[in-house]
Design a protein around this motif. Structure first.
Motif, short mmCIF file in Angstrom:
data_model
loop_
_atom_site.label_atom_id
_atom_site.label_comp_id
_atom_site.label_asym_id
_atom_site.label_seq_id
_atom_site.Cartn_x
_atom_site.Cartn_y
_atom_site.Cartn_z
N ILE A 112 0.83 -1.20 0.00
CA ILE A 112 0.00 0.00 0.00
C ILE A 112 0.86 1.24 0.00
O ILE A 112 1.90 1.29 0.67
CB ILE A 112 -0.96 0.01 1.21
N GLN A 113 0.48 2.21 -0.78
CA GLN A 113 1.15 3.51 -0.83
C GLN A 113 0.09 4.59 -0.74
O GLN A 113 -0.93 4.54 -1.46
CB GLN A 113 1.95 3.66 -2.13
N ILE A 114 0.28 5.56 0.15
CA ILE A 114 -0.69 6.63 0.37
C ILE A 114 -0.07 7.95 -0.04
O ILE A 114 0.99 8.35 0.50
CB ILE A 114 -1.14 6.68 1.84
N GLU A 115 -0.69 8.63 -0.99
CA GLU A 115 -0.25 9.96 -1.43
C GLU A 115 -1.34 10.95 -1.04
O GLU A 115 -2.46 10.89 -1.56
CB GLU A 115 -0.02 9.98 -2.94
N THR A 116 -1.02 11.82 -0.10
CA THR A 116 -1.99 12.75 0.44
C THR A 116 -1.65 14.17 0.02
O THR A 116 -0.48 14.59 0.10
CB THR A 116 -2.01 12.67 1.98
N TYR A 117 -2.65 14.91 -0.39
CA TYR A 117 -2.47 16.29 -0.86
C TYR A 117 -3.33 17.22 -0.03
O TYR A 117 -4.55 17.04 0.06
CB TYR A 117 -2.84 16.39 -2.34
N VAL A 118 -2.68 18.21 0.58
CA VAL A 118 -3.38 19.26 1.34
C VAL A 118 -3.36 20.50 0.46
O VAL A 118 -2.30 21.11 0.25
CB VAL A 118 -2.70 19.51 2.69
N THR A 119 -4.51 20.89 -0.06
CA THR A 119 -4.56 21.89 -1.12
C THR A 119 -4.48 23.33 -0.62
O THR A 119 -3.98 24.20 -1.34
CB THR A 119 -5.84 21.72 -1.94
N ARG A 120 -4.94 23.62 0.61
CA ARG A 120 -5.03 25.02 1.04
C ARG A 120 -4.03 25.39 2.15
O ARG A 120 -3.96 26.54 2.53
CB ARG A 120 -6.45 25.32 1.53
N ASP A 121 -3.32 24.42 2.68
CA ASP A 121 -2.28 24.69 3.68
C ASP A 121 -0.93 24.39 3.08
O ASP A 121 -0.74 23.36 2.42
CB ASP A 121 -2.49 23.84 4.94
N THR A 122 0.01 25.28 3.32
CA THR A 122 1.35 25.10 2.75
C THR A 122 2.32 24.45 3.73
O THR A 122 3.45 24.15 3.34
CB THR A 122 1.91 26.46 2.31
N GLN A 123 1.91 24.26 4.97
CA GLN A 123 2.77 23.62 5.94
C GLN A 123 1.91 22.91 6.98
O GLN A 123 0.74 23.25 7.17
CB GLN A 123 3.67 24.64 6.63
N PRO A 124 2.50 21.88 7.65
CA PRO A 124 1.70 21.12 8.62
C PRO A 124 1.35 21.95 9.84
O PRO A 124 2.07 22.86 10.23
CB PRO A 124 2.62 19.94 8.96
N LYS A 125 0.22 21.59 10.44
CA LYS A 125 -0.22 22.23 11.67
C LYS A 125 -0.49 21.15 12.71
O LYS A 125 -0.92 20.04 12.38
CB LYS A 125 -1.51 23.04 11.44
N ASP A 126 -0.22 21.47 13.96
CA ASP A 126 -0.42 20.52 15.05
C ASP A 126 -1.88 20.51 15.47
O ASP A 126 -2.39 21.50 15.97
CB ASP A 126 0.47 20.88 16.23
#
Length: 717
Positions: free
Chosen positions: A510-524
């Protein structure tokens, strides 16, 4: 499982015999019985049917002192469909006895898969496969054939002399004839309208369909139906106006056609139809939902309008829908035991219900949920994310706060003052009869937002198979797009949180490719997680099949017994009450009253037989239900998947974290990703926003990659 897939796991000889029986039943029902029904509809407009076949049928069946003229309609139109429904229950029950899994596809499956590819992507019909387009064209051809033949034969007998006898002009007589024929053709649509919305249908699986995927057929047929019935009513009003017979609009005849009943039926249908406009349905779902109950006065007044004899043509579909609807009502009267809820960031919820271990369902199944404290009438469908094999005592759904109902539920559960218990009722789960995605070498799951939920159930099924059978499974690529990084916590739901069945995904690629379209960096967002555990009441019940583990056999028994009880009731009423009035006096029995007797007989028959079956199964399943009244489970763990610093203990050889790539501020290049997929058969499943599903369908139907097999999972209800 899919009968077109070659079995690689060991299969007992008895299973091969069951498959042969199922194949024989399916071929007989679809080709012979259903083919005969289609032939009847093709022949209906012809003079051969009306002048030769129909008089003979009425002479044989219509002379009965128990059913009268209604007997011919029951024999010709109702019995064949009821037979298909009952034998379909036998077919589905036999399928439950086949427990081995099928992995590889054969050449026949690949040839059929070509017809399942999208042929139309954009347009009023949505995403349409080759098979769907073929049958839609055949259905439209049947309607055109019917109306053209009716009009041709009807206009032939209209001459200036015949019109003059009725004090009409030729065009006025033709207008009346056309008006009548439009209503007759509309009844063909009405006879098919209710089959796609019977969620527990035993007929749809014979054609490889589910109720969820068939909603669009209900929409297509419903729109054509309302166009024909609206034209039927409008043309009659024009005819009455130009011939100075406008008073006909307020006539309710005791025999024959009741005009005012037809107008009331049409007004109910028009109000329902307007509320189905996509913009209204999306923006004002409550209005759409509540106006759909107008189908009740629509059907009641329609039967009053045409009489029970002619209404028998559409009776089979409506009768089976009423059986399904009453069983759903019985299940919804129970209060389901809600064990826990998990509050996720991004206004998402996971609800965990206790379930009976005997309840089995396939991936991508759907469950309808009602929370009386929010709305006593509203029911909303959600994909089941749990797996009945890995989690035998729990059934879970994920809810995304995207509408007024879901936002209210989120606010209630996320409030610190939430009470120790919340009432809920469920209907279902309803799902496919077979797990068909196993035939592919490579499985690409493309989701947007909450569209990931059906893929969670698919991955969990693959996890179970990798543990239980150690068989070669398709390589899985999950492509999921979210608007905000807070939605990444939905990836934590891929793995079961607490199960009584140990599992191992070392054999699962299994390979998971996740795209966050409106945030440019991770948030806690780890501090936003919250779990709620609810205190049960003695009246709470685990989610279970309303008719027990032998559901299909019981459903076949209900259909058979309720229909026989209906025939006995109307036979007694006709023989000892209606027949004497019609034949032993100068009076003619009232058609509306006869229609009322028939509707009451249908309701009484279905209610009595279904209630008896439910009570019998409730008593026999009491011991099993009692065993799961005191389920104890460990609290759900926190967010783990997208936090690369934590390793999941359930993955001894490969961490799900390591298989996950998160891309911020990007959208997936679907064309590149899909064309890079290798393998002789690549299954591409798309779930989520309409625009995204259309983009994936366009890529798969472009012809540039013949190994792709597309399937859309739509949330458009």
């Amino acid at each position: 499982m899919d009968s077109n897939v070659v079995v690689r796991s060991s299969s007992p000889p008895s299973h091969e015999g069951i498959r042969m029986v199922r194949t024989a039943i399916r071929l007989f029902l679809v080709l012979v019985v259903f083919g005969g029904c289609v032939l009847i509809y093709v022949m209906m407009p012809t003079n051969t049917y009306r002048q030769i076949w129909l008089p003979r049928i009425r002479a044989e069946a219509g002379s009965s002192t128990y059913f009268g003229a209604q007997g011919s309609t029951l024999l010709f139109y109702t019995f064949p469909i009821m037979f298909i429904a009952v034998m379909g229950c036998v077919y589905l029950h036999l399928g439950k006895k086949i427990t081995d899994y099928k992995i590889e596809s054969d050449g026949k499956t690949n040839r059929i898969a070509v017809w399942k590819q999208p042929m139309l992507v954009k347009g009023p019909l949505g995403i349409v496969s080759g098979i769907e387009l073929t049958f839609f064209i055949m259905f439209i051809a049947l309607l055109i054939w019917s109306i053209s033949t009716y009009l041709t034969n009807g206009f032939k007998i209209i001459t200036p002399q015949s019109a003059a006898k009725s004090h009409e002009k030729v065009w006025e007589a033709k207008l009346e004839s056309a008006s009548l024929r439009l209503g007759v053709v509309g009844n063909i649509c009405l006879s098919l309208l209710f089959f796609p919305v019977a969620r527990g249908s035993s007929i749809l699986p014979l054609f490889g369909l589910t109720s969820e995927a068939s909603i669009k057929y209900h929409i297509w047929v419903g729109n054509i139906l309302m166009v024909l019935f609206t034209a039927h009513g409008t043309c009659y009003i024009i005819y009455w106006a130009v011939t100075d017979q406008i008073s006909q609009m307020i006539k309710w005849e005791k025999t024959g056609i009741s005009n005012i009943a037809g107008e009331l039926a049409l007004l109910s249908g028009l109000a329902l139809w307007v509320a189905t406009i996509p913009r209204i349905r999306r923006k004002m779902f409550e209005l759409f939902f509540y106006t759909h109950y107008l189908y009740i006065p629509f059907m009641v007044f329609f039967i009053f309008h045409v009489g029970v004899g002619y209404a028998g043509i559409m009776l089979p579909g409506f009768f089976l829908f009423m059986v399904d609807r009453y069983l759903r009502f019985l299940q919804s009267e129970r209060r389901a035991r809600l064990v826990s809820a998990r509050i996720l960031p991004g206004e998402s919820l996971e609800l965990n219900f206790a379930k009976s271990p005997g309840l089995k369902y396939n991936p991508t199944s759907v469950m309808f949920i009602n929370v009386p404290s929010i709305s006593k009438l509203q029911w909303h469908p959600y994909t089941v994310t749990s797996n009945s094999n890995l989690e035998p005592e729990k059934i879970s759904v994920v809810i995304k706060g995207e509408g007024s109902w879901t936002r209210k539920l989120y606010q209630v559960l996320s409030s610190p003052s939430t009470s120790a218990r919340i009432e809920a009722a469920v209907e279902g789960p309803y799902g496919p009869d077979a797990t068909h995605f196993l035939r592919h070498d490579n499985l690409v799951l493309v989701s947007g937002g909450s569209g990931i939920t059906p893929f969670i159930s698919i991955i969990r099924e693959l996890i179970f198979m990798s543990t239980a059978f150690q068989s070669k499974l398709p390589k899985v690529t999950l492509i999921c797009a979210f608007k905000h990084s807070s939605d990444l916590t939905m990836l934590d739901l891929i793995l079961p949180m607490s199960t009584t069945t140990p599992y191992d995904i070392s054999n699962l690629q299994i390979q998971i490719e996740t795209y966050v379209t409106r945030d440019t960096q991770p948030k806690d967002n780890s501090m936003n997680l919250r779990s709620i555990w609810f205190k049960p009441l003695a009246t709470d019940e685990p989610v279970s099949a309303i008719l027990g583990p032998n559901h299909w056999l019981w459903l076949g028994l209900i259909i058979t017994s309720s229909f026989m009880m209906f025939l006995i009731l109307i036979g007694i009423v006709t023989r000892y009450y209606i027949f004497p009035i019609d034949h032993n006096s100068n009076k003619i029995f009232s058609s509306p009253l006869r229609a009322l007797f028939n509707m009451l007989a249908i309701c009484m028959s279905i209610a009595a037989t279904a209630s008896a079956a439910m009570l019998w199964n409730k008593g026999s399943n009491a011991k099993e239900l009692k065993q799961v009244q005191h389920i104890e489970a460990s609290p759900p763990r926190g967010s783990e998947v997208y936090n690369a610093e934590r390793e999941l203990e359930s993955l001894p050889q490969q961490s799900l974290v390591q298989a996950t790539n998160v891309h911020y501020g990007q959208r997936p290049d679907l064309k590149r990703i899909l064309f890079e997929c290798k393998g002789s058969s690549v299954g591409v499943l798309a779930s989520g926003p309409k625009k995204m599903r259309h983009e994936v369908a366009t890529i798969c139907s472009s012809g540039l990659a013949e190994n792709m097999h597309f399937e859309s999972i739509s949330f458009s209800w």
